[in-house]
Motif scaffolding. Structure first.
Motif, PDB file in Angstrom:
ATOM      1  N   LEU A  92     128.063  35.791  90.129  1.00  0.00           N
ATOM      2  CA  LEU A  92     128.415  35.016  91.302  1.00  0.00           C
ATOM      3  C   LEU A  92     127.114  34.362  91.747  1.00  0.00           C
ATOM      4  CD1 LEU A  92     130.855  37.349  93.295  1.00  0.00           C
ATOM      5  CD2 LEU A  92     131.405  35.325  91.931  1.00  0.00           C
ATOM      6  N   CYS A  93     127.046  33.050  91.562  1.00  0.00           N
ATOM      7  CA  CYS A  93     125.834  32.292  91.850  1.00  0.00           C
ATOM      8  C   CYS A  93     125.921  31.726  93.269  1.00  0.00           C
ATOM      9  CB  CYS A  93     125.674  31.172  90.826  1.00  0.00           C
ATOM     10  SG  CYS A  93     124.148  30.241  91.015  1.00  0.00           S
ATOM     11  N   PHE A  94     124.909  32.067  94.076  1.00  0.00           N
ATOM     12  CA  PHE A  94     124.882  31.665  95.480  1.00  0.00           C
ATOM     13  C   PHE A  94     123.996  30.434  95.660  1.00  0.00           C
ATOM     14  CE2 PHE A  94     126.710  35.719  95.631  1.00  0.00           C
ATOM     15  CZ  PHE A  94     127.359  35.849  96.853  1.00  0.00           C
ATOM     16  N   PRO A  95     124.390  29.529  96.560  1.00  0.00           N
ATOM     17  CA  PRO A  95     123.650  28.286  96.744  1.00  0.00           C
ATOM     18  C   PRO A  95     122.392  28.503  97.580  1.00  0.00           C
ATOM     19  CG  PRO A  95     125.494  28.347  98.259  1.00  0.00           C
ATOM     20  CD  PRO A  95     125.594  29.578  97.406  1.00  0.00           C
ATOM     21  N   LEU A  96     121.469  29.269  97.005  1.00  0.00           N
ATOM     22  CA  LEU A  96     120.201  29.574  97.647  1.00  0.00           C
ATOM     23  C   LEU A  96     119.088  29.498  96.617  1.00  0.00           C
ATOM     24  CD1 LEU A  96     121.299  32.893  99.392  1.00  0.00           C
ATOM     25  CD2 LEU A  96     120.882  30.739 100.556  1.00  0.00           C
ATOM     26  N   LEU A  97     117.908  29.132  97.068  1.00  0.00           N
ATOM     27  CA  LEU A  97     116.696  29.208  96.251  1.00  0.00           C
ATOM     28  C   LEU A  97     115.815  30.251  96.920  1.00  0.00           C
ATOM     29  CD1 LEU A  97     116.067  25.380  95.718  1.00  0.00           C
ATOM     30  CD2 LEU A  97     117.204  26.982  94.159  1.00  0.00           C
ATOM     31  N   LEU A  98     115.605  31.369  96.242  1.00  0.00           N
ATOM     32  CA  LEU A  98     114.875  32.484  96.848  1.00  0.00           C
ATOM     33  C   LEU A  98     113.414  32.534  96.448  1.00  0.00           C
ATOM     34  CD1 LEU A  98     117.598  35.252  96.516  1.00  0.00           C
ATOM     35  CD2 LEU A  98     116.943  33.995  98.571  1.00  0.00           C
ATOM     36  N   GLY A  99     113.024  31.732  95.474  1.00  0.00           N
ATOM     37  CA  GLY A  99     111.626  31.758  95.039  1.00  0.00           C
ATOM     38  C   GLY A  99     111.333  33.014  94.248  1.00  0.00           C
ATOM     39  N   ALA A 100     110.281  33.689  94.595  1.00  0.00           N
ATOM     40  CA  ALA A 100     109.870  34.898  93.876  1.00  0.00           C
ATOM     41  C   ALA A 100     110.895  36.008  94.056  1.00  0.00           C
ATOM     42  CB  ALA A 100     108.499  35.355  94.372  1.00  0.00           C
ATOM     43  N   GLY A 101     110.885  36.924  93.112  1.00  0.00           N
ATOM     44  CA  GLY A 101     111.770  38.084  93.162  1.00  0.00           C
ATOM     45  C   GLY A 101     112.210  38.474  91.775  1.00  0.00           C
ATOM     46  N   LYS A 102     112.914  39.573  91.693  1.00  0.00           N
ATOM     47  CA  LYS A 102     113.386  40.057  90.396  1.00  0.00           C
ATOM     48  C   LYS A 102     114.379  39.058  89.820  1.00  0.00           C
ATOM     49  CE  LYS A 102     112.957  44.821  91.855  1.00  0.00           C
ATOM     50  NZ  LYS A 102     113.710  45.997  92.304  1.00  0.00           N
ATOM     51  N   SER A 103     114.142  38.724  88.576  1.00  0.00           N
ATOM     52  CA  SER A 103     114.976  37.745  87.892  1.00  0.00           C
ATOM     53  C   SER A 103     115.887  38.440  86.896  1.00  0.00           C
ATOM     54  CB  SER A 103     114.079  36.749  87.160  1.00  0.00           C
ATOM     55  OG  SER A 103     114.848  35.862  86.393  1.00  0.00           O
ATOM     56  N   LEU A 104     117.031  37.847  86.627  1.00  0.00           N
ATOM     57  CA  LEU A 104     117.946  38.406  85.646  1.00  0.00           C
ATOM     58  C   LEU A 104     117.387  38.285  84.235  1.00  0.00           C
ATOM     59  CD1 LEU A 104     120.602  39.602  84.697  1.00  0.00           C
ATOM     60  CD2 LEU A 104     121.650  37.348  84.957  1.00  0.00           C
ATOM     61  N   PHE A 105     116.735  37.187  83.931  1.00  0.00           N
ATOM     62  CA  PHE A 105     116.273  36.945  82.571  1.00  0.00           C
ATOM     63  C   PHE A 105     114.763  37.027  82.488  1.00  0.00           C
ATOM     64  CE2 PHE A 105     120.303  34.699  83.135  1.00  0.00           C
ATOM     65  CZ  PHE A 105     121.052  35.367  82.177  1.00  0.00           C
ATOM     66  N   SER A 106     114.287  37.566  81.375  1.00  0.00           N
ATOM     67  CA  SER A 106     112.845  37.700  81.171  1.00  0.00           C
ATOM     68  C   SER A 106     112.259  36.355  80.749  1.00  0.00           C
ATOM     69  CB  SER A 106     112.561  38.757  80.105  1.00  0.00           C
ATOM     70  OG  SER A 106     112.777  38.233  78.809  1.00  0.00           O
ATOM     71  N   THR A 107     110.956  36.319  80.735  1.00  0.00           N
ATOM     72  CA  THR A 107     110.254  35.124  80.262  1.00  0.00           C
ATOM     73  C   THR A 107     109.713  35.343  78.853  1.00  0.00           C
ATOM     74  OG1 THR A 107     108.208  35.870  81.307  1.00  0.00           O
ATOM     75  CG2 THR A 107     109.639  34.386  82.600  1.00  0.00           C
ATOM     76  N   ALA A 108     110.220  36.367  78.168  1.00  0.00           N
ATOM     77  CA  ALA A 108     109.786  36.654  76.800  1.00  0.00           C
ATOM     78  C   ALA A 108     110.092  35.470  75.890  1.00  0.00           C
ATOM     79  CB  ALA A 108     110.490  37.907  76.273  1.00  0.00           C
ATOM     80  N   ASP A 109     109.193  35.222  74.972  1.00  0.00           N
ATOM     81  CA  ASP A 109     109.391  34.153  73.997  1.00  0.00           C
ATOM     82  C   ASP A 109     110.303  34.708  72.909  1.00  0.00           C
ATOM     83  OD1 ASP A 109     109.269  31.942  72.414  1.00  0.00           O
ATOM     84  OD2 ASP A 109     107.172  32.193  71.831  1.00  0.00           O
ATOM     85  N   LYS A 110     111.572  34.318  72.961  1.00  0.00           N
ATOM     86  CA  LYS A 110     112.548  34.840  71.996  1.00  0.00           C
ATOM     87  C   LYS A 110     113.443  33.696  71.525  1.00  0.00           C
ATOM     88  CE  LYS A 110     115.667  36.210  75.665  1.00  0.00           C
ATOM     89  NZ  LYS A 110     116.290  37.236  76.413  1.00  0.00           N
ATOM     90  N   ALA A 111     114.215  33.988  70.519  1.00  0.00           N
ATOM     91  CA  ALA A 111     115.106  32.973  69.957  1.00  0.00           C
ATOM     92  C   ALA A 111     116.160  32.552  70.982  1.00  0.00           C
ATOM     93  CB  ALA A 111     115.792  33.519  68.703  1.00  0.00           C
ATOM     94  N   LYS A 112     116.633  31.348  70.832  1.00  0.00           N
ATOM     95  CA  LYS A 112     117.683  30.800  71.689  1.00  0.00           C
ATOM     96  C   LYS A 112     118.912  31.700  71.617  1.00  0.00           C
ATOM     97  CE  LYS A 112     119.873  27.394  69.923  1.00  0.00           C
ATOM     98  NZ  LYS A 112     120.157  26.070  69.368  1.00  0.00           N
ATOM     99  N   GLN A 113     119.576  31.860  72.743  1.00  0.00           N
ATOM    100  CA  GLN A 113     120.821  32.626  72.793  1.00  0.00           C
ATOM    101  C   GLN A 113     121.883  31.718  73.419  1.00  0.00           C
ATOM    102  OE1 GLN A 113     121.019  36.167  75.407  1.00  0.00           O
ATOM    103  NE2 GLN A 113     121.604  37.235  73.543  1.00  0.00           N
ATOM    104  N   VAL A 114     122.968  31.505  72.706  1.00  0.00           N
ATOM    105  CA  VAL A 114     124.026  30.613  73.169  1.00  0.00           C
ATOM    106  C   VAL A 114     125.073  31.435  73.924  1.00  0.00           C
ATOM    107  CG1 VAL A 114     125.839  29.011  72.428  1.00  0.00           C
ATOM    108  CG2 VAL A 114     123.625  29.029  71.264  1.00  0.00           C
TER     109      VAL A 114
END
Length: 192
Positions: free
Chosen positions: A148-170
């Motif tokens: 459920l995506c809320f119409p807010l920009l929170l800036g910093a905080g725990k993110s669902l997805f990592s920033t690891a350099d990995k293969a594309k996931q569709v």
């Protein structure tokens, strides 16, 4: 094989930190799900729909420690009481499990999650647990996302997805809906 489904509230910029504002939630904007957005019951109907296919719950240690004492006694979460629960943690002692909240098993590694997925049974829903979600996503173990995506920009905080350099996931859109309060339901299958 059992499916692992991540379900959660997320801001438009991908932050899922402290949505409810309960104990242990430290984000400066904690409680953002209920503070700034008009409450519409239909925007939360996904939670009831999910319950119909939930065969077990999974948490990371911190989310388990935050949710278990509250959800165990909450009428809003009564349907979760007797469901099997799995806590993925190398550090949580077995004697720290909350009594009276159904059968709970501590999984000590990602390998144990892999073995659980190989077993018989229905979908396992992961609630909260940002760090666990990132780790399981990076390992290719999450099969679906219910957001459920809320119409807010929170800036910093725990993110669902990592920033690891990995293969594309569709991802393949399974279902979506937009609500008058700006919340958008997004259900995705991970394409393998």
């Amino acid at each position: 094989m059992r499916e692992l489904v991540y379900t959660g509230f997320i801001s438009l910029d991908g932050v899922l930190d402290s949505p409810g504002g309960g104990p242990g939630e430290e984000h400066r904007s904690r409680g953002w799900v209920f503070k700034d957005i008009e409450f519409l019951p239909e925007a939360f109907s996904l939670k009831g729909e999910e319950l119909e296919e939930t065969s077990a719950l999974m948490f990371g240690r911190r989310s388990y420690e935050a949710f278990a004492p509250i959800w165990r006694d909450s009428d809003d979460h009564a349907d979760y009481r007797e469901l099997p629960k799995y806590v993925v943690s190398a550090a949580l002692p077995d004697d720290a499990l909350v009594p009276g909240w159904g059968p709970t098993t501590v999984l000590r590694s990602t390998d144990e999650v892999v073995e659980l997925k190989k077993g018989e049974g229905g979908a396992i829903f992961i609630h909260g647990s940002a760090e666990l979600a990132r780790r399981l996503s990076d390992a290719g173990l999450i099969d679906r996302y219910h957001l459920l995506c809320f119409p807010l920009l929170l800036g910093a905080g725990k993110s669902l997805f990592s920033t690891a350099d990995k293969a594309k996931q569709v991802l393949r859109l399974r279902d979506s809906a937009a609500y008058p309060n700006g919340v958008v339901k997004l259900l995705y299958d991970v394409v393998r």
